[in-house]
Design an enzyme around this catalytic site. Structure first.
Site, PDB file in Angstrom:
ATOM      1  N   SER A   1       0.816  -1.320   0.037  1.00 48.67           N
ATOM      2  CA  SER A   1      -0.732   0.237  -0.177  1.00 48.67           C
ATOM      3  C   SER A   1       1.006   1.165   0.135  1.00 48.67           C
ATOM      4  O   SER A   1       1.860   1.662   0.934  1.00 48.67           O
ATOM      5  CB  SER A   1      -0.910   0.195   1.259  1.00 48.67           C
ATOM      6  OG  SER A   1      -1.483   1.127   1.577  1.00 48.67           O
TER       7      SER A   1
ATOM      8  N   TYR B   1      -1.882  -1.174   9.988  1.00 45.68           N
ATOM      9  CA  TYR B   1      -2.218  -1.129   9.361  1.00 45.68           C
ATOM     10  C   TYR B   1      -1.170  -0.815   7.875  1.00 45.68           C
ATOM     11  O   TYR B   1      -0.721  -1.192   7.926  1.00 45.68           O
ATOM     12  CB  TYR B   1      -3.717  -1.004   8.383  1.00 45.68           C
ATOM     13  CG  TYR B   1      -3.657  -1.445   6.886  1.00 45.68           C
ATOM     14  CD1 TYR B   1      -3.951  -2.487   6.334  1.00 45.68           C
ATOM     15  CD2 TYR B   1      -3.360  -0.392   6.573  1.00 45.68           C
ATOM     16  CE1 TYR B   1      -3.946  -2.931   5.108  1.00 45.68           C
ATOM     17  CE2 TYR B   1      -3.090  -0.118   4.690  1.00 45.68           C
ATOM     18  CZ  TYR B   1      -4.447  -1.530   4.274  1.00 45.68           C
ATOM     19  OH  TYR B   1      -4.567  -1.811   3.303  1.00 45.68           O
TER      20      TYR B   1
ATOM     21  N   LYS C   1       2.274  -3.049   6.114  1.00 47.60           N
ATOM     22  CA  LYS C   1       2.502  -2.742   4.991  1.00 47.60           C
ATOM     23  C   LYS C   1       4.242  -1.717   5.003  1.00 47.60           C
ATOM     24  O   LYS C   1       4.010  -2.155   3.685  1.00 47.60           O
ATOM     25  CB  LYS C   1       1.757  -1.550   4.233  1.00 47.60           C
ATOM     26  CG  LYS C   1       0.312  -1.585   4.143  1.00 47.60           C
ATOM     27  CD  LYS C   1      -0.097  -3.284   3.305  1.00 47.60           C
ATOM     28  CE  LYS C   1      -1.377  -3.879   3.338  1.00 47.60           C
ATOM     29  NZ  LYS C   1      -1.341  -5.426   2.438  1.00 47.60           N
TER      30      LYS C   1
END
Ligand code: NDP
Length: 262
Positions: free
Chosen positions: A149, A169, A173
């Site tokens: 991401s 999150y 990434k």
């Protein structure tokens, strides 16, 4: 360059999370390029049907395999099954990913294990299972594309809005983008290439519940002024799996409407 092609005819590609969102469009694009597809899903009831639909649409062999990518033994046995049932695997799209949106002060170990279990250990497990088979079979020019991401690099501004609070999150990434480089380095001598697709905001279930005001603010901060459609992620992945990409490894490729420019 003669003989180089974007065609994936004759290859079997494994796509984790290939039944929904970005993974679904990656599966379709890879099938359109002629590959057979093994879709790994966690539990969606319609995954088998979706795999069959893609197979019919592009006249290729497809099959769905239920497997929790965060469980190493399950992943190893699923890859063996795929190899036996669908023939030698030529590529992996390690795309399954999850998020927990909570203020940092409310996050706990369970949230950490869940997010890192899928986004980092799950990616590692699928890449490792594929690489073990490739090394054992002396497969050449195998390719792994990891869906990371843009949040591997940045934390988005939110203006006056409450930001998307997902520190596990975002940091997962960053971890997986670094994992990509380490695996690319370690497996280069075995003819295995590893790269990331690092999307900006994409219209999927993951972004569906975003506050409309925050969504509008974020879109205004993207040079192309909109979120992506999942199919717009596909070209880069097909390229990285193809013979045109035989010298591409260890790269993090942003498909973000220019968001990282600003
Ligand atoms: P979705 O939420 O739409 O789909 C998630 C997919 O992952 C589903 O197919 C799901 O299977 C699968 N999955 C989740 N957990 C597991 C597990 N433990 N084992 C196996 N499969 C699992 O996600 P997106 O399409 O939005 O995202 C795909 C990838 O792209 C993710 O890695 C995400 O982080 C990344 N990404 C997404 C962005 C966005 O804006 N949407 C932006 C940047 C990156 P099932 O259907 O069975 O639950």
């Amino acid at each position: 360059m003669s003989g180089f092609t974007l065609s994936l005819v004759g290859k079997t590609i494994v796509v984790s999370g290939g039944n929904r969102g970005i993974g679904y469009e990656l599966s379709r694009a890879v099938a359109k390029a002629g590959a057979s597809i093994a879709i790994i899903y966690r539990g969606s009831k319609d995954a088998v049907e979706i795999a069959e639909k893609i197979g019919k649409e592009f006249n290729v062999k497809t099959k769905a395999y239920q497997c929790d990518v965060s469980k190493q033994e399950q992943v190893d046995s699923t890859f063996k099954k795929i190899w036996d049932e669908m023939g030698p695997v030529g590529g992996l799209i390690a795309n399954a990913g999850v998020s927990v949106v909570k203020d940092a002060v409310d996050l706990n170990k369970e949230d950490f294990d869940y997010v890192y279990g899928v986004n980092v250990f799950g990616v590692f497990n699928t890449a490792r299972a594929a690489a073990k088979l490739w090394i054992a079979h002396k497969t050449q020019n195998a390719s792994i594309v990891i869906t990371s991401s843009m949040s591997s690099q940045i934390i988005n501004q939110a203006g006056e809005n409450k930001p998307l609070t997902q520190v596990f999150y975002n940091s997962s990434k960053a971890a997986v983008s670094n994992l990509c480089k380490g695996l690319a380095s370690e497996w280069a001598p075995h003819g295995i290439r590893v790269n990331t697709l690092s999307p900006g905001y994409v219209n999927t279930d993951q972004t569906a519940n975003m506050d409309p005001a925050l969504r509008a603010y974020q879109a205004a901060n993207i040079p192309l002024k909109r979120f992506a459609q999942p199919e717009e992620m596909a070209g880069q992945t097909v390229l990285l799996l193809s013979d045109y990409a035989t010298y591409m490894t260890g790269g993090e490729y942003f498909v973000d409407g220019g968001q990282l420019i600003w």
